[in-house]
Design a protein around this motif. Structure first.
Motif, PDB file in Angstrom:
ATOM      1  N   VAL A  85       0.831  -1.207   0.000  1.00 36.26           N
ATOM      2  CA  VAL A  85       0.000   0.000   0.000  1.00 36.26           C
ATOM      3  C   VAL A  85       0.867   1.259   0.000  1.00 36.26           C
ATOM      4  O   VAL A  85       0.623   2.196  -0.764  1.00 36.26           O
ATOM      5  CB  VAL A  85      -0.956  -0.013   1.215  1.00 36.26           C
ATOM      6  CG1 VAL A  85      -1.661   1.333   1.372  1.00 36.26           C
ATOM      7  CG2 VAL A  85      -1.987  -1.126   1.064  1.00 36.26           C
ATOM      8  N   VAL A  86       1.883   1.280   0.836  1.00 36.50           N
ATOM      9  CA  VAL A  86       2.765   2.453   0.903  1.00 36.50           C
ATOM     10  C   VAL A  86       3.461   2.682  -0.433  1.00 36.50           C
ATOM     11  O   VAL A  86       3.556   3.814  -0.920  1.00 36.50           O
ATOM     12  CB  VAL A  86       3.797   2.275   2.033  1.00 36.50           C
ATOM     13  CG1 VAL A  86       4.879   3.346   1.948  1.00 36.50           C
ATOM     14  CG2 VAL A  86       3.105   2.333   3.394  1.00 36.50           C
ATOM     15  N   GLU A  87       3.930   1.604  -1.061  1.00 35.03           N
ATOM     16  CA  GLU A  87       4.562   1.734  -2.374  1.00 35.03           C
ATOM     17  C   GLU A  87       3.571   2.289  -3.394  1.00 35.03           C
ATOM     18  O   GLU A  87       3.917   3.145  -4.220  1.00 35.03           O
ATOM     19  CB  GLU A  87       5.085   0.369  -2.833  1.00 35.03           C
ATOM     20  CG  GLU A  87       5.789   0.422  -4.184  1.00 35.03           C
ATOM     21  CD  GLU A  87       6.196  -0.954  -4.691  1.00 35.03           C
ATOM     22  OE1 GLU A  87       6.879  -1.013  -5.727  1.00 35.03           O
ATOM     23  OE2 GLU A  87       5.810  -1.957  -4.063  1.00 35.03           O
ATOM     24  N   GLY A  88       2.330   1.823  -3.333  1.00 37.43           N
ATOM     25  CA  GLY A  88       1.311   2.316  -4.257  1.00 37.43           C
ATOM     26  C   GLY A  88       1.028   3.790  -4.062  1.00 37.43           C
ATOM     27  O   GLY A  88       0.885   4.546  -5.037  1.00 37.43           O
ATOM     28  N   THR A 123       2.892  10.073  -9.968  1.00 36.92           N
ATOM     29  CA  THR A 123       2.113   9.837 -11.201  1.00 36.92           C
ATOM     30  C   THR A 123       2.626   8.637 -11.988  1.00 36.92           C
ATOM     31  O   THR A 123       2.529   8.597 -13.220  1.00 36.92           O
ATOM     32  CB  THR A 123       2.083  11.098 -12.091  1.00 36.92           C
ATOM     33  OG1 THR A 123       3.412  11.388 -12.559  1.00 36.92           O
ATOM     34  CG2 THR A 123       1.514  12.299 -11.350  1.00 36.92           C
ATOM     35  N   GLN A 124       3.182   7.668 -11.280  1.00 32.49           N
ATOM     36  CA  GLN A 124       3.599   6.420 -11.927  1.00 32.49           C
ATOM     37  C   GLN A 124       2.444   5.426 -12.026  1.00 32.49           C
ATOM     38  O   GLN A 124       2.522   4.445 -12.755  1.00 32.49           O
ATOM     39  CB  GLN A 124       4.767   5.793 -11.148  1.00 32.49           C
ATOM     40  CG  GLN A 124       6.040   6.633 -11.184  1.00 32.49           C
ATOM     41  CD  GLN A 124       7.123   6.080 -10.281  1.00 32.49           C
ATOM     42  OE1 GLN A 124       6.865   5.212  -9.448  1.00 32.49           O
ATOM     43  NE2 GLN A 124       8.343   6.577 -10.432  1.00 32.49           N
ATOM     44  N   GLU A 171      -7.636  -0.928  -8.825  1.00 29.07           N
ATOM     45  CA  GLU A 171      -7.758  -2.298  -9.342  1.00 29.07           C
ATOM     46  C   GLU A 171      -6.748  -3.227  -8.671  1.00 29.07           C
ATOM     47  O   GLU A 171      -7.071  -4.364  -8.304  1.00 29.07           O
ATOM     48  CB  GLU A 171      -7.538  -2.312 -10.862  1.00 29.07           C
ATOM     49  CG  GLU A 171      -8.679  -1.745 -11.679  1.00 29.07           C
ATOM     50  CD  GLU A 171      -9.876  -2.692 -11.766  1.00 29.07           C
ATOM     51  OE1 GLU A 171      -9.766  -3.838 -11.299  1.00 29.07           O
ATOM     52  OE2 GLU A 171     -10.919  -2.261 -12.295  1.00 29.07           O
ATOM     53  N   SER A 172      -5.527  -2.739  -8.476  1.00 29.65           N
ATOM     54  CA  SER A 172      -4.490  -3.591  -7.882  1.00 29.65           C
ATOM     55  C   SER A 172      -4.733  -3.844  -6.400  1.00 29.65           C
ATOM     56  O   SER A 172      -4.207  -4.798  -5.830  1.00 29.65           O
ATOM     57  CB  SER A 172      -3.106  -2.957  -8.080  1.00 29.65           C
ATOM     58  OG  SER A 172      -2.952  -1.792  -7.272  1.00 29.65           O
ATOM     59  N   TRP A 173      -5.537  -2.985  -5.756  1.00 29.63           N
ATOM     60  CA  TRP A 173      -5.854  -3.155  -4.339  1.00 29.63           C
ATOM     61  C   TRP A 173      -7.179  -3.870  -4.111  1.00 29.63           C
ATOM     62  O   TRP A 173      -7.626  -3.984  -2.968  1.00 29.63           O
ATOM     63  CB  TRP A 173      -5.931  -1.782  -3.663  1.00 29.63           C
ATOM     64  CG  TRP A 173      -4.604  -1.125  -3.445  1.00 29.63           C
ATOM     65  CD1 TRP A 173      -3.357  -1.607  -3.746  1.00 29.63           C
ATOM     66  CD2 TRP A 173      -4.393   0.162  -2.858  1.00 29.63           C
ATOM     67  NE1 TRP A 173      -2.387  -0.702  -3.395  1.00 29.63           N
ATOM     68  CE2 TRP A 173      -2.994   0.405  -2.835  1.00 29.63           C
ATOM     69  CE3 TRP A 173      -5.240   1.141  -2.341  1.00 29.63           C
ATOM     70  CZ2 TRP A 173      -2.437   1.573  -2.334  1.00 29.63           C
ATOM     71  CZ3 TRP A 173      -4.690   2.307  -1.833  1.00 29.63           C
ATOM     72  CH2 TRP A 173      -3.303   2.523  -1.827  1.00 29.63           C
ATOM     73  N   ASN A 174      -7.793  -4.367  -5.144  1.00 32.05           N
ATOM     74  CA  ASN A 174      -9.148  -4.913  -5.027  1.00 32.05           C
ATOM     75  C   ASN A 174      -9.248  -6.053  -4.017  1.00 32.05           C
ATOM     76  O   ASN A 174     -10.286  -6.260  -3.401  1.00 32.05           O
ATOM     77  CB  ASN A 174      -9.640  -5.396  -6.400  1.00 32.05           C
ATOM     78  CG  ASN A 174     -11.121  -5.724  -6.387  1.00 32.05           C
ATOM     79  OD1 ASN A 174     -11.899  -5.092  -5.679  1.00 32.05           O
ATOM     80  ND2 ASN A 174     -11.513  -6.727  -7.149  1.00 32.05           N
ATOM     81  N   ALA A 175      -8.164  -6.795  -3.837  1.00 27.40           N
ATOM     82  CA  ALA A 175      -8.207  -7.943  -2.921  1.00 27.40           C
ATOM     83  C   ALA A 175      -7.780  -7.588  -1.497  1.00 27.40           C
ATOM     84  O   ALA A 175      -7.845  -8.441  -0.604  1.00 27.40           O
ATOM     85  CB  ALA A 175      -7.317  -9.067  -3.455  1.00 27.40           C
TER      86      ALA A 175
END
Length: 328
Positions: A215-218, A225-226, A234-238
Motif C-alpha cells: 500500500v505504501v509503495e502504491g 504519477t507512476q 484495481e491492484s488493491w481490489n483484494a
C-alpha cells in the motif's frame, strides 16, 4: 482450559468471584486485547461442574464436552463469514436454544461476538432473550465498538470494560507467540495494531507487513504519477477494506496534527513519514479535514457491512488523496 492473560487477572478475579451472576454481560474494549479469550474462559468456568477460583477444572464431563466442541448447553453466535453481518435467522435459532431446558441440568451459556455485527432486525430479535432469559441462561456479549450498539441492548447487560495491556505486557505476550520474529518487527506489528497484541498476532498471520509495504509503495507511485487512481484501485481490489480505511484515516489525522503543531516527530511510522510531511506542507487544512470527514463516513459504512463497490470506492479515495497537494 487456558490461562488468563496477565492484564486480565484483576477482572477475572472479579468475574469468577461473583456469588451470583447476571443474565447478560457485555465485555467491551478495543479489538485484539483478549476479550474473546476471557469470554471463553468465563463460559468454561460457568459450565464447569467443579469450578475453582482459577476457572474450569478441565476434567469433568462438562469440561470434556466443551473441549470437544460438543457441549449441548453452549451456543456460539458469530458471523457465518468473515466481515459479514449476523442475520436475523441466526438470532432466531439462538432464541430457540435459549427457550430449551439445559441438557446437563446446569446453566446454558451463549457467547455472541461481535455484537455490533448484528443488523437491526437481528438486534431487535435478540432483545426478548435479553429481557426474559429462560432458566439459568447467561449471555456473554463481546463488543469491539459498543457505541454502535442499540441502547436497549446495552441497558439489559452488565457492561464491563476490559483492561488494556501495557506496552511491555503486549510485547512480552507477542514474544511468547512469535518468538521467531525479530523484536523490531514485533514492535512494528504492535504499532499497526494500535497496541492490541492479539490483533498484532492476527495481522502477522494475514501478512500485514507485506500488505502495508504494498500500500505504501502504491501511494508513493500515485504521488509520482507512476500509477493512476484507477490502476491502483484495481491492484488493491483484494486488500482488506477495513485495513485500508484504518490506515488512510490515521494518515489524514497525522497530517492534520502536523499542520497544527509542526511536530515532525509525530508523523507516525517511518514508512509514510516523508509522504505525510510533504502533504502536511502542500495540502490546505480545509482539504485534509474534508477528506478526513469523507474517510470516516466511508469507514463507518465498511464497518457496518454496507454493500459497496470496492473498486469505485477505492478509486474515489485515491482521486481525493492524489488531489491533496494543491494550492494552499
Amino acid at each position: 482450559m487456558g490461562e488468563v492473560l496477565a492484564w486480565q487477572c484483576g477482572l477475572w478475579q472479579q468475574l469468577a468471584g461473583r456469588a451470583q451472576h447476571a443474565h447478560a454481560y457485555l465485555l467491551h474494549g478495543p479489538r485484539g486485547i483478549g476479550k474473546r479469550m476471557l469470554a471463553e474462559q468465563f463460559a468454561a468456568s460457568l459450565l464447569c461442574q467443579n469450578p475453582t477460583a482459577a476457572g474450569a477444572c478441565g476434567r469433568c464431563k462438562a469440561c470434556l464436552l466443551l473441549a470437544a466442541h460438543t457441549h449441548p448447553d453452549y451456543y456460539v453466535l458469530e458471523p457465518e463469514e468473515v466481515d459479514k453481518a449476523i442475520r436475523v435467522d441466526q438470532v432466531r435459532d439462538l432464541v430457540g436454544f435459549v427457550t430449551q431446558t439445559a441438557q446437563l441440568g446446569g446453566r446454558k451459556i451463549v457467547l455472541l461476538e461481535p455484537v455490533e455485527a448484528m443488523n437491526l432486525n437481528a438486534a431487535n430479535a435478540l432483545l426478548k432473550s435479553l429481557e426474559e432469559p429462560s432458566g439459568e441462561t447467561i449471555l456473554l456479549l463481546v463488543s469491539h465498538q459498543p457505541s454502535r450498539l442499540l441502547p436497549t441492548i446495552k441497558s439489559r447487560c452488565v457492561q464491563q470494560a476490559c483492561p488494556l495491556p501495557s506496552h511491555q505486557q503486549s510485547l512480552e505476550w507477542l514474544a511468547s507467540q512469535l518468538p521467531e520474529l525479530a523484536a523490531e518487527l514485533r514492535e512494528e506489528l504492535l504499532a499497526l495494531a494500535g497496541g492490541s497484541p492479539l490483533l498484532a498476532a492476527k495481522l502477522h498471520g494475514q501478512s500485514v507487513l507485506e500488505l502495508r509495504a504494498q500500500v505504501v509503495e502504491g501511494v508513493k507511485k500515485l504521488h509520482k504519477t507512476q500509477q493512476s487512481p484507477s490502476q491502483l484501485a484495481e491492484s488493491w481490489n483484494a486488500l482488506p477494506l477495513g485495513l485500508l480505511f484504518d490506515w488512510f484515516c490515521e494518515w489524514a489525522h497525522l497530517i492534520l496534527r502536523y499542520q497544527m503543531t509542526g511536530d515532525e516527530a509525530a508523523l507516525g511510522a517511518a514508512d509514510m513519514n516523508k509522504v505525510l510531511h510533504y502533504l502536511g506542507q502542500k495540502a490546505s487544512r480545509e482539504n485534509v479535514m474534508a477528506l478526513q470527514d469523507w474517510l470516516l463516513a466511508q469507514r463507518h459504512k465498511v464497518l457496518g457491512k454496507a454493500n459497496l463497490n470496492r473498486v469505485l470506492l477505492l478509486e474515489a479515495l485515491l482521486v481525493q488523496w492524489a488531489s491533496l497537494p494543491g494550492a494552499r
